[in-house]
Design an enzyme around this catalytic site. Sequence first.
Site, PDB file in Angstrom:
ATOM      1  N   LYS A   1       0.835  -1.207   0.000  1.00  0.00           N
ATOM      2  CA  LYS A   1       0.000   0.000   0.000  1.00  0.00           C
ATOM      3  C   LYS A   1       0.866   1.252   0.000  1.00  0.00           C
ATOM      4  O   LYS A   1       0.608   2.209  -0.732  1.00  0.00           O
ATOM      5  CB  LYS A   1      -0.952  -0.017   1.206  1.00  0.00           C
ATOM      6  CG  LYS A   1      -2.061  -1.054   1.061  1.00  0.00           C
ATOM      7  CD  LYS A   1      -2.886  -1.299   2.317  1.00  0.00           C
ATOM      8  CE  LYS A   1      -3.876  -2.437   2.078  1.00  0.00           C
ATOM      9  NZ  LYS A   1      -4.690  -2.791   3.239  1.00  0.00           N
TER      10      LYS A   1
ATOM     11  N   ASP B   1     -10.745   3.245   3.843  1.00  0.00           N
ATOM     12  CA  ASP B   1     -11.076   1.816   3.768  1.00  0.00           C
ATOM     13  C   ASP B   1     -12.578   1.611   3.561  1.00  0.00           C
ATOM     14  O   ASP B   1     -13.012   0.547   3.141  1.00  0.00           O
ATOM     15  CB  ASP B   1     -10.696   1.126   5.100  1.00  0.00           C
ATOM     16  CG  ASP B   1      -9.492   0.204   4.970  1.00  0.00           C
ATOM     17  OD1 ASP B   1      -9.235  -0.292   3.857  1.00  0.00           O
ATOM     18  OD2 ASP B   1      -8.815  -0.013   5.992  1.00  0.00           O
TER      19      ASP B   1
ATOM     20  N   GLN C   1      -4.514  -1.459   9.464  1.00  0.00           N
ATOM     21  CA  GLN C   1      -4.550  -2.802   8.887  1.00  0.00           C
ATOM     22  C   GLN C   1      -5.190  -3.797   9.862  1.00  0.00           C
ATOM     23  O   GLN C   1      -4.841  -3.828  11.042  1.00  0.00           O
ATOM     24  CB  GLN C   1      -3.119  -3.235   8.516  1.00  0.00           C
ATOM     25  CG  GLN C   1      -3.043  -4.535   7.734  1.00  0.00           C
ATOM     26  CD  GLN C   1      -3.674  -4.463   6.345  1.00  0.00           C
ATOM     27  OE1 GLN C   1      -3.735  -3.402   5.724  1.00  0.00           O
ATOM     28  NE2 GLN C   1      -4.162  -5.575   5.845  1.00  0.00           N
TER      29      GLN C   1
HETATM   30  N1  GUN Z   1      -7.182  -6.693   6.107  1.00  0.00           N
HETATM   31  C1  GUN Z   1      -7.564  -7.431   5.029  1.00  0.00           C
HETATM   32  N2  GUN Z   1      -8.085  -6.628   4.073  1.00  0.00           N
HETATM   33  C2  GUN Z   1      -8.022  -5.371   4.558  1.00  0.00           C
HETATM   34  C3  GUN Z   1      -8.407  -4.098   4.018  1.00  0.00           C
HETATM   35  O1  GUN Z   1      -8.920  -3.971   2.905  1.00  0.00           O
HETATM   36  N3  GUN Z   1      -8.165  -3.028   4.838  1.00  0.00           N
HETATM   37  C4  GUN Z   1      -7.626  -3.161   6.074  1.00  0.00           C
HETATM   38  N4  GUN Z   1      -7.455  -2.059   6.787  1.00  0.00           N
HETATM   39  N5  GUN Z   1      -7.275  -4.309   6.595  1.00  0.00           N
HETATM   40  C5  GUN Z   1      -7.463  -5.406   5.836  1.00  0.00           C
END
Ligand code: GUN
Length: 284
Positions: A53, A120, A97
């Site tokens: 990311k 998100d 995350q």
């Molecule tokens: N863990 C698995 N997928 C995601 C996501 O799209 N965003 C976040 N913040 N955590 C995740």
Amino acid sequence: MTAQLIDGNALSAQVRTEVAQRAAALTARGHQPGLAVILVGDNPASAVYVRNKVKACADVGFHSVLEKYEATMTEAELLARIDALNNDPAIHGILVQLPLPKHIDDHKVIETISPAKDVDGFHIASAGALMVGEVGFKACTPYGCMKMLESIGMKDLRGKHAVVIGRSNIVGKPMAMMLLQANATVTVCHSGTADLAHHTRQADVVVAAVGKRDVLTADMVKPGAVVIDVGMNRNDEGKLCGDVDFAGVKEVAGHITPVPGGVGPMTITMLLVNTLEAAERGAA
Ligand code: GUN
């Protein structure tokens, strides 16, 4: 093979080029888009995701910060960090995350993020906006799936039947809402659904988001249907695979997304799109 591939890498590259151009225009006006990514603990998969990311941000000219904390971080400390980032004008998007260590309440954390920075799309305000058709951030994975449908001329799904397999808060439920917003008739199935194949065989679009191999096999798919595979699993040889039996289903479907190279890259791309839009709203 009869199905056409929907190439997530190619579509991502196209969308990211546009994101980079819009980011450059904002930066020139003194509003460089900024994303803060928070990782708590040492989950190895999460470490890879957050690295990707942050790298994606650099590639499109965003400012980004990666904050890594020990698994012993307290919930109060994490909430205080989010509060500081909510008030940081250089940060337009905040991503924590998941999963978080057990002693931290995910829900409390997500609700502490300002809805204006919830890139998100997990905040109740974002989910609620999607539900009632108002402006809000869309969860990145289902948003990416919708872009993939749009890329094959399926932006408006009026008269189409879509079946979603999976009901998670971060994929299945928002996916169903987005398909409804696009005028599809939507069926949501899950592990408790009796005769899953009965439902999937009627579908013009199937989205598999369970997290289990071979949830969708060729006999469960209507010829010519569009199959979107959100799964991310390992097969017996340790290779990445989705929820769909790709080898079988590609002989029946009209379009199919591969794993890897399908939905995965689109998830990060839509995170960039959301962050850009957060910055554009802030600069307006
Ligand atoms: N863990 C698995 N997928 C995601 C996501 O799209 N965003 C976040 N913040 N955590 C995740």
